[in-house]
Structure formats: C-alpha cells, structure tokens
Write an enzyme that holds these catalytic residues in place. Sequence first.
Site, PDB file in Angstrom:
ATOM      1  N   ARG A 142       2.632   0.170 -11.252  1.00 16.89           N
ATOM      2  CA  ARG A 142       2.515  -1.270 -11.470  1.00 16.89           C
ATOM      3  C   ARG A 142       1.072  -1.737 -11.525  1.00 16.89           C
ATOM      4  O   ARG A 142       0.678  -2.572 -12.347  1.00 16.89           O
ATOM      5  CB  ARG A 142       3.241  -2.025 -10.346  1.00 16.89           C
TER       6      ARG A 142
ATOM      7  N   CYS B 211       7.954  -2.997  -3.020  1.00 16.51           N
ATOM      8  CA  CYS B 211       6.643  -2.826  -3.656  1.00 16.51           C
ATOM      9  C   CYS B 211       6.090  -4.217  -3.934  1.00 16.51           C
ATOM     10  O   CYS B 211       6.698  -4.997  -4.678  1.00 16.51           O
ATOM     11  CB  CYS B 211       6.763  -2.037  -4.954  1.00 16.51           C
TER      12      CYS B 211
ATOM     13  N   THR C  64       3.253  -5.142  -5.562  1.00 13.18           N
ATOM     14  CA  THR C  64       2.750  -5.342  -6.926  1.00 13.18           C
ATOM     15  C   THR C  64       3.885  -5.502  -7.918  1.00 13.18           C
ATOM     16  O   THR C  64       3.781  -6.261  -8.891  1.00 13.18           O
ATOM     17  CB  THR C  64       1.846  -4.160  -7.331  1.00 13.18           C
TER      18      THR C  64
ATOM     19  N   THR D 115      -3.240  -4.170  -3.034  1.00 14.05           N
ATOM     20  CA  THR D 115      -3.841  -3.577  -4.235  1.00 14.05           C
ATOM     21  C   THR D 115      -4.563  -4.670  -5.026  1.00 14.05           C
ATOM     22  O   THR D 115      -4.235  -5.863  -4.919  1.00 14.05           O
ATOM     23  CB  THR D 115      -2.777  -2.947  -5.142  1.00 14.05           C
TER      24      THR D 115
ATOM     25  N   LYS E 198      -0.630   7.174  -0.577  1.00 10.14           N
ATOM     26  CA  LYS E 198       0.227   7.727  -1.626  1.00 10.14           C
ATOM     27  C   LYS E 198       0.105   9.240  -1.726  1.00 10.14           C
ATOM     28  O   LYS E 198       0.988   9.899  -2.289  1.00 10.14           O
ATOM     29  CB  LYS E 198      -0.072   7.068  -2.971  1.00 10.14           C
TER      30      LYS E 198
ATOM     31  N   CYS F  84       0.602  -4.152   0.749  1.00  7.08           N
ATOM     32  CA  CYS F  84       1.040  -3.029  -0.085  1.00  7.08           C
ATOM     33  C   CYS F  84       1.977  -2.213   0.792  1.00  7.08           C
ATOM     34  O   CYS F  84       1.702  -1.980   1.972  1.00  7.08           O
ATOM     35  CB  CYS F  84      -0.132  -2.180  -0.546  1.00  7.08           C
TER      36      CYS F  84
END
Length: 478
Positions: free
Chosen positions: A279, A313, A315, A357, A399, A431
């Site tokens: 994203r 999520c 984003t 983010t 991640k 995030c």
Amino acid sequence: MGFKKIGVACGVNPLPGLKIKAWLIATGSDLDMEVEVVESAQEMPLEPPTPRIALGDRKIAAFLAASELQKAGCEAVIIPDVRTEPFLPELQKELQVPVISLLAGLPESLKAEGIRRIGLLGRAVPQDFYEKIFGADFEFVKLAEDLTPIYDILQSPGEALKKHGFSPENEEMMMKAGEKLLEAGAEVLIPNCTQMARFAEELRLRGLPVIDPLRNAAVEAVKATPKRLPKPFKVGLIGGLGPAATVDLYDKIVKATPAKTDQEHIKVVVEQNPQIPDRTAALLRGGVDPTLAMFNCAKRLEDDECDAIIVPCNTAHAFLPYLQRFIRTPFINMQQAALDEIKAKLGDKARIGLLATTGTVQTGIYSDKAKAMGLAMFVPDAEHQERVMAAIYGPKGAKAGYTDGVCREDLLSAAEVLVRDHGCNCLILGCTELPLILDESDDFEVAGAHVVVIDPTAALARKVVKTAEEAFERTGIH
C-alpha cells in the site's frame, strides 16, 4: 389472498418430498393462500461405507439443501426425512430459515385430544427420541419382537416401499404392524419411517388411526410460518497486510472477548491474501494499485454474510473509500476507533504524536479525522520519519521479523522528538507492525515524560468486541 414461499428438500428423499409438495399446495388452497414450493435437488450420497459416515452424509446433505432453499428466499424449509429429526437443532443452529419438524405441534394437539398412548409404525429413529420430544405426558407402546421382520423388509436397503410402493404385500405388512400396536394399547400411530408416512391416508382409509407427519409439516409451514432467526454476528478480516499484523489483530480480538467458553467467542472469517500489493509503495512510488485485490477480499467476505469488515493495516484504509462505493457491508475504521479512545481518555487536552508509514501520514487518514474531532496531531520531522520507516521496512525492521534492537531504537528516537519538541501526551502506533515493537500503555515513559501509547490494532479489536456484544444483546445468540 396471502402468499408463502416454502422450500422442500426433495432431492434428499424424493417420493416423500413430492407428497409434502402436494400437501403444501392443497393446504394453501384450503386457506385461500398462494403457496410457491421451491425444491432442492441436493441428493443423499449412496452406499456409505459405515453408519457414522451415513449419518454425516445425511446431516451434510440436509444442510446443503436447506442452505440452498434459504438463499432462494424461502420462508420455511421442510426436510422430508424422519432420520433428520434427531439433529434438527444442529441444523437449525447453522441456518436462519426456520426448518419445520415433521412432528411440529403434534405433542400439543394430541394432548388436547386426550391421547396418551402412541405406537411407532417403523423404526427409522430410536423410540427414546420420540419419548424425549413428546415428554412424560405420553407413553409409547413397546415394539413387539414379531414386528421386527416386517420392518426389516419395509425398511431394507432395497427399500421395498420405494420400489413397490403401496403394493398388496406391503399394505398387508403395514396393516399387520399397525393392528399389533393397537392391540398393545396404542391410541394413535405415528409413522417412524418416511416411506411409510407416504401411505398414511391409505392406511387411515383402512381404519388405522395413523397421523401423517408429511401433511402435518406442510400444514404447519403454511399456517404458522415462523420468522427467520437472527444471524450470529460475524466479522470479516482482510488479512495478509502483513501476515504478522493479521495474527496480532486476531489475537487481540480473542483476548478482548469476555468469553468463558469457546462457543462465546466471535465468529471471524479471515480472507488471508499476502499477495495484495504494498500500500505504501502504491501511494508514494507509483507501485501497483491494491484496490482490486482488496475489493476482491472484501466481496468474498460480504458474500460470506459478514456483518462488518476490518482491515489490520493503517495505510490500506486510504483505499477504503473506493471499496465502500460497492461493498454494502460496513467497515469498522481502525483510525476512528483509536481516536475515539484517545478522546475518551484525554479529551481536548490530547496532543497526539503519529508514528506511521509515510504513506499513512501523507494520506491524512489520521490527521483529517483528528482535525474534525478538534484534536491536535503532530508527525516526526523528515529525518525521524525515515527512522520510523526503517523500523517497519528496514532489513532489521518489523516486516523482516524483528521486534527489538535497531528497529526499537529507531522508533523510540521518533517518539522522543514528538514528546520533547511538540509536547505530545499521546502516541499512536499508526502502523500495524509497530505494536510488535512497542507495547500499548497508559503510562509510558519517554523523553522524561509519561504518555499514553495507543495501539490502533488493539483499539480496533476492542471496537469489534463491543460491536459483537451489542449484536448479541439484540439477538441473544453468539
């Protein structure tokens, strides 16, 4: 003239199904009501290798047929099979359309007529099942041993009644069985075999006091169709954004649920798709648009009759406005859940620092909502925003599977700037990977101050649980 739409699982037991269909139409005519009969062709699998598999076949075939008829909009469903009666409660629990028992209302009507002694014509279902359904007010005549050979023939694997119907030989066997039950003290006879039930009227014409359960179910379905049952609350989760964040949200929903048993937890459907394009890359660097992949997930969840959809999520929430134009199922918004909790904790004194983010920051999915609520919000400077991104996407970031060390140092450096330079008294871990690094807290010490740290994933989980509890209060079912 009224109208009813009744479903019959004819494929499960075709000949009794046709008999019920005829009774439905006749009953509708008697009551000046138009009855549309919808048939399911779902068949019972043949030649099961074991009795347990045979029972499983019967349950699943009945469920598939009833589900098909439910989707067709039927107001009620009849399964023309005595052997399904013992597990009707299991079947009903998985459906909203009412499933009408072949025995519906019989105990009450027989009691009103003063009838107490009943004989079972056939032995498809154990007698103790009937004793439980009818209760202590009734006595069931015991099956005479010399009736066993008759029932073995009529209910044999070759199914004489299906093959030859009301032949003179079969007629005499049924008459003999009925007469013996009457001699033993039975006042009425109930066919305990769906094939025998097909010939209830013929047996009555010959003088046997036989109750027709096929007609009984048809009359009940037309005269007193129950309302559809409420559906248990079910939430759909678009997963894989990323996989660890999906697990984290599901874990937090489980932990936030005040359940004492497995059965009191919330129904959750996870549409796990880690292949949804990134994203942040789509928002900042012209990467592949995730809209269609996300929409496909949401549509599957809607088709599965979820009552709400959630996305672990932050984003990805920037793409929800596109989905919501076509998806009727409501989304529970993660950012709104987090900001509502901050407002409740700190009121107008909240000074919020956003750790997220760069894509989330630039979309305004937090800041726009905060502004509308009158809440002050701040973001790190460019240097420390890069460190937040490193904590998420870096080679030692969340991640990549890291939750301590360099990624924690990077995240704390940005938190310190927000608290020291902007006087933030609240930090949002904006995030879904960041709560894997830093825990939610009402009293987190950073830069010489004590601040509230909000995990939007946890806030979303709490909102889901609250929504589910409200649904339970309305419907009374989990």
